[in-house]
Design an enzyme around this catalytic site. Structure first.
Site, short mmCIF file in Angstrom:
data_model
loop_
_atom_site.label_atom_id
_atom_site.label_comp_id
_atom_site.label_asym_id
_atom_site.label_seq_id
_atom_site.Cartn_x
_atom_site.Cartn_y
_atom_site.Cartn_z
N GLU A 1 -58.75 35.71 -59.73
CA GLU A 1 -58.74 36.17 -60.69
C GLU A 1 -58.21 37.63 -60.41
O GLU A 1 -57.45 38.93 -60.71
CB GLU A 1 -58.55 36.16 -61.87
CG GLU A 1 -58.75 34.65 -62.36
CD GLU A 1 -57.30 34.31 -62.74
OE1 GLU A 1 -56.68 34.94 -62.76
OE2 GLU A 1 -56.60 33.48 -62.72
N ASP B 1 -49.22 39.68 -65.00
CA ASP B 1 -48.84 38.88 -64.05
C ASP B 1 -47.50 38.60 -63.15
O ASP B 1 -46.74 38.65 -63.95
CB ASP B 1 -50.11 37.78 -63.69
CG ASP B 1 -49.02 36.51 -64.81
OD1 ASP B 1 -47.89 37.23 -65.01
OD2 ASP B 1 -50.36 36.29 -65.60
#
Length: 190
Positions: free
Chosen positions: A63, A72
């Site tokens: 992550e 994202d």
């Protein structure tokens, strides 16, 4: 990542074997099964603190930690180590907040998959499936070929099916290919 997988396997009392193209399947299962609850036949319960910590450690490098909210690859506002709940543009966090988000998010995703898994998981299998759920969602994992195969007793097929989840926005993403391979390898080693 191989070093992290080796560490996880040592943590749970297994000597790491070399990873092969064919998944390694054993008949070992976790010695402590959680009490049944929730959906009929689901293992339910909660993971141990050690398993939750191992999941956080496994997920973290994939992550990446960011202290300012960002969008994202598919446009979801995200902060810290993949935390998305309630995040909006301009949000910031520090290490303490990020650690808290990570622990809460992992526990939530782990509890979610425990509602659709119908047989005991080894810690490496649990870490791999929780990591997948953390990335693609509990509902997606619970309806996946990986979980269907796992529940049917097909460990090798379940671990292999994790690799199907390598797309974002409909496109194959190299980072997801790598993450799914690591999850698959960890699952197969368990």
């Amino acid at each position: 990542m191989k070093n992290l997988i080796d560490l996880i396997l040592r943590l749970f009392g297994r000597t790491p074997e070399p990873l092969k193209t064919e998944p390694i399947v054993t008949n070992e299962v976790a010695t402590k099964q959680a009490p049944k609850s929730g959906k009929a036949g689901a293992i339910g319960g909660v993971a141990t603190a050690t398993v939750i910590a191992a999941i956080v450690a496994f997920i973290g490098p994939w992550e990446g930690r960011r202290y300012v909210a960002y969008q994202d690859i598919v446009g979801v506002w995200t902060i810290c180590d993949g935390h998305t709940k309630g995040v909006k543009q301009g949000d910031t966090a520090d290490d303490v907040e990020c650690d808290q988000f990570a622990a809460e998010d992992v526990a939530e995703h782990n509890a979610g998959i425990r509602q659709c898994i119908t047989r005991p998981m080894s810690p490496p299998q649990e870490i791999a499936l929780t990591s997948l759920a953390f990335n693609v969602g509990i509902g997606a994992v619970c309806g996946s070929t990986a979980v269907k195969r796992f529940n049917a007793g097909d460990n090798a097929g379940a671990c292999e099916a994790i690799q199907m989840w390598n797309k974002a926005g409909g496109k194959v993403v190299k980072g997801l290919v790598n993450r799914r391979q690591a999850e698959s390898d960890l699952c197969a080693a368990g």
